[in-house]
Motif scaffolding. Structure first.
Motif: not given
Ligand SMILES: [Mn+2]
Ligand SMILES: [Mn+2]
Ligand SMILES: [Zn+2]
Ligand SMILES: [Zn+2]
Lengths: 169, 169
Positions: A141-145
DNA sequence: ACTACCATTAGACAAAGTCCAGATCCTGCA
DNA sequence: TGCAGGATCTGGACTTTGTCTAATGGTAGT
């Protein structure tokens, strides 16, 4: 980097009810060194708690750890056990397994591996990392690591009049 | 066999905090039929509870379901929500996700798929089954049968001064 | 209306985990 | 040695999630 390795030990043994591993003679010194290597001041309580986990090399709940540590005579309070396990987690000395709906299990083995979980008996069994391959992990998901991957294969004991297990899943 | 399918709907949308899916106009009749198809007598409370899940198509906790169901006026008690979710699980109308240390999430999608779990925000995101392949599952512990495989990729929001995410994991 | 059975409910209860304020244990330094 | 300051530990109250029980309500058949 901390380079300490587990000393060799015997393999897992089933006693018919609980999966476990023979306790390995890990000295308090070994444990203290391990704590220091993870930036944790080795207090008496912390050593006992870590010792309980590393000696057994089993998946234990906080309650089991509390009981194990205080088996002979009081060594640590409930609050300290919870605080300490949280500290160990932060410093990645141990790993947390979210697999049971009511309690957390703590895994002294932080190297990548997976688990069988028997939903009836609550038994947890290791699956070596190389025993299964995970092809092509999807885009995050965008913005996650990513922090890690947990693979849990839920099992149940094949009961009385059960058909013998088919090939897979 | 029950052949009812989800009607087509829009894809997931991020509102910056919670992942969700646009509510789909699922009628109480649709839901009642689904319950019957799973051998569940469609009472008012059960219909409302199932409706809350199937309309949102989201991963909800018991608490969230209780709140959703009773948003307008009291429809079901806490005991009934828990009883009903357990019944739905038994009849495999829904699926249970053990991913958060303190509460269970319920998933109205019982087709095989996996999940991202943001350990900070608690956000749960679906991973389509075909987005990753699991090669060669290991032999089960003797005397057990597989119930299912859960793959959870734990993520965290990449914070302020974070390095951009590398290639994988 | 009566019976039988299932479903629902309030509220007591249990278990895991958190929180906090006070006690204790160190360690460095006078 | 004596002491201050910080880190650690602790009992016990508290919170949250979920379970249990005993009583009530609803429904279908007779
Ligand atoms: Mn001791
Ligand atoms: Mn209503
Ligand atoms: Zn393990
Ligand atoms: Zn899902």
């Amino acid at each position: 980097m901390h380079s300490m390795e587990f000393q060799s030990g015997f393999q897992s043994i089933t006693d018919g009810r609980r999966e476990h591993v023979d306790p390995v003679p890990v000295t308090r010194e070994d444990v203290a060194a391990r704590l220091r290597a993870h930036g944790i001041a080795p207090t008496h309580q912390r050593i006992e708690i870590a010792h309980a986990l590393f000696e057994r090399r089993a998946h234990l709940s906080a309650d089991q750890i509390l009981a194990a540590v205080n088996a002979r005579h009081p060594e640590a309070s409930k609050a300290t056990v919870y605080n300490t396990l949280k500290l160990f987690l932060e410093r990645k000395l141990i790993r947390e397994l979210i697999v049971d709906p009511v309690k957390i299990f703590y895994d002294p083995n932080t190297t990548p591996h997976h688990h069988f979980y028997d939903v009836v008996t609550g038994e947890l069994t290791d699956i070596p990392a190389d025993a299964l391959r995970i092809e092509g992990l999807p885009s995050l998901p965008p913005g996650t690591v990513a922090e890690g991957i947990d693979v849990i294969i839920r099992t149940r004991p094949l009961g009385a009049g059960e058909p013998p297990p088919g090939p897979a899943l």
